[in-house]
Design a protein around this motif. Structure first.
Motif, PDB file in Angstrom:
ATOM      1  N   ALA A   1       0.841  -1.201   0.000  1.00  0.00           N
ATOM      2  CA  ALA A   1       0.000   0.000   0.000  1.00  0.00           C
ATOM      3  C   ALA A   1       0.874   1.248   0.000  1.00  0.00           C
ATOM      4  CB  ALA A   1      -0.934   0.005   1.197  1.00  0.00           C
ATOM      5  N   THR A   2       0.439   2.287  -0.690  1.00  0.00           N
ATOM      6  CA  THR A   2       1.252   3.501  -0.833  1.00  0.00           C
ATOM      7  C   THR A   2       0.677   4.689  -0.062  1.00  0.00           C
ATOM      8  OG1 THR A   2       0.093   4.050  -2.878  1.00  0.00           O
ATOM      9  CG2 THR A   2       2.153   2.791  -3.076  1.00  0.00           C
ATOM     10  N   THR A   3      -0.131   4.393   0.944  1.00  0.00           N
ATOM     11  CA  THR A   3      -0.747   5.459   1.745  1.00  0.00           C
ATOM     12  C   THR A   3       0.217   5.937   2.827  1.00  0.00           C
ATOM     13  OG1 THR A   3      -2.914   4.447   1.397  1.00  0.00           O
ATOM     14  CG2 THR A   3      -2.723   6.077   3.169  1.00  0.00           C
ATOM     15  N   ASP A   4       0.340   7.257   2.979  1.00  0.00           N
ATOM     16  CA  ASP A   4       1.145   7.815   4.070  1.00  0.00           C
ATOM     17  C   ASP A   4       0.493   7.484   5.411  1.00  0.00           C
ATOM     18  OD1 ASP A   4       2.644   8.902   2.041  1.00  0.00           O
ATOM     19  OD2 ASP A   4       2.056  10.983   2.422  1.00  0.00           O
ATOM     20  N   LYS A   5       1.335   7.341   6.449  1.00  0.00           N
ATOM     21  CA  LYS A   5       0.849   7.117   7.804  1.00  0.00           C
ATOM     22  C   LYS A   5       1.489   8.140   8.735  1.00  0.00           C
ATOM     23  CE  LYS A   5      -1.663   3.317   7.240  1.00  0.00           C
ATOM     24  NZ  LYS A   5      -3.083   3.178   7.656  1.00  0.00           N
TER      25      LYS A   5
ATOM     26  N   LYS B   1       6.216   8.057   4.691  1.00  0.00           N
ATOM     27  CA  LYS B   1       5.706   8.149   3.327  1.00  0.00           C
ATOM     28  C   LYS B   1       5.302   6.770   2.805  1.00  0.00           C
ATOM     29  CE  LYS B   1       5.704  11.645   1.690  1.00  0.00           C
ATOM     30  NZ  LYS B   1       4.698  12.724   1.831  1.00  0.00           N
ATOM     31  N   GLY B   2       4.208   6.758   2.067  1.00  0.00           N
ATOM     32  CA  GLY B   2       3.721   5.519   1.492  1.00  0.00           C
ATOM     33  C   GLY B   2       4.724   4.859   0.575  1.00  0.00           C
TER      34      GLY B   2
ATOM     35  N   THR C   1       5.366  11.866   9.587  1.00  0.00           N
ATOM     36  CA  THR C   1       4.682  11.234   8.462  1.00  0.00           C
ATOM     37  C   THR C   1       5.629  10.259   7.782  1.00  0.00           C
ATOM     38  OG1 THR C   1       3.323  13.215   8.083  1.00  0.00           O
ATOM     39  CG2 THR C   1       3.464  11.603   6.289  1.00  0.00           C
TER      40      THR C   1
ATOM     41  N   SER D   1       5.580   1.006   1.397  1.00  0.00           N
ATOM     42  CA  SER D   1       5.239  -0.015   0.396  1.00  0.00           C
ATOM     43  C   SER D   1       6.404  -0.961   0.118  1.00  0.00           C
ATOM     44  CB  SER D   1       4.790   0.649  -0.904  1.00  0.00           C
ATOM     45  OG  SER D   1       5.852   1.372  -1.501  1.00  0.00           O
TER      46      SER D   1
END
Length: 245
Positions: free
Chosen positions: A170-174, A212-213, A210, A217
């Motif tokens: 998954a490439t979503t930032d957290k 990064k996605g 943050t 990934s």
């Protein structure tokens, strides 16, 4: 006599009661953005000596006798920077850009306990040395544009929930919340002691870390631990990566 591990662990120990601070733990940062306020650690730094002075004004008159009378005038400050010239370092790119375009930079000098000063400065000297038999180095002179702040104190960094769950690929930032909001992350390293790259693998601004996605990934399924290093200690962050459904 054959020394045991216990003998070695019980060797005489010197008293560790010094209050001196290692100069290597005082670091210089430059601001990348103002809203939110984002600090970048200046890469390759070796020394960032802070010099403060007052103009000397002569208040001597005929009644002063044999001794001059000096009073302080305008206050000023400079930083004499000395470090390695790191290629493609974002902080040095900012400093070089501001020098060439005659723009002031917003800097933060942070001490070993996390306390810090901030101020605006113009770069009036930018000198690199590239001798064939030495490491390439950089010297800069930063002259204050107005006041340098008083030393600001801050509490030790804490993370209430130092855990993340992500799905593989998954490439979503957290994001992770860090308090206090005016602390800085000195480095973020993985289990192999490899540092993550600021502004590429992660960002940190005003208490928000943050990840990064694009970095997340790349992690394999399983559990991974990152270590966030702050001025006054380190915090482990656990990332659990699960397989995509």
């Amino acid at each position: 006599m054959s020394l045991t591990e216990k003998n070695l662990q019980n060797l005489p120990a010197a008293s560790q009661n010094t209050k001196a601070a290692a100069g290597k733990d005082t670091l210089l940062y430059v601001a990348l953005s103002q809203n939110p306020l984002t600090w970048l650690l200046v890469g390759g730094q070796k020394n960032s000596a802070m010099n403060q002075k007052a103009d000397s004004l002569d208040a001597t008159d005929k009644s002063s006798g044999n001794w001059a009378k000096k009073v302080p005038g305008m206050l000023s400050w400079t930083i004499d920077y000395d470090g390695l010239l790191i290629q493609n370092d974002d902080s040095l790119t900012i400093l070089n850009y501001c020098y060439r375009n005659r723009k002031p930079v917003f800097i933060r000098q942070e001490y070993p306990d996390g306390s810090y000063r901030t101020g605006w400065a113009n770069i009036t000297g930018y000198n690199d040395s590239n001798a064939s038999d030495a490491i390439q180095t950089l010297k800069m002179t930063l002259e204050g544009y107005g006041a340098i702040s008083d030393i600001q104190t801050t509490d030790a960094a804490t993370i209430a929930t130092p855990t993340l769950s992500v799905v593989s690929k998954a490439t979503t930032d957290k994001t992770i919340t860090v308090t206090p909001t005016d602390c800085t992350i000195r480095s973020l390293i993985d289990e192999t002691e490899q540092p993550l790259i600021a502004n590429t693998d992660y960002t940190f601004a005003e208490g928000v870390l943050t990840l990064k996605g694009t970095y997340l990934s790349t992690l394999a399924v399983g559990t991974k631990t990152l270590t966030a290093k702050f001025a006054a200690g380190s915090i482990a962050i656990t990332i659990t990566v699960t397989a995509a459904a």
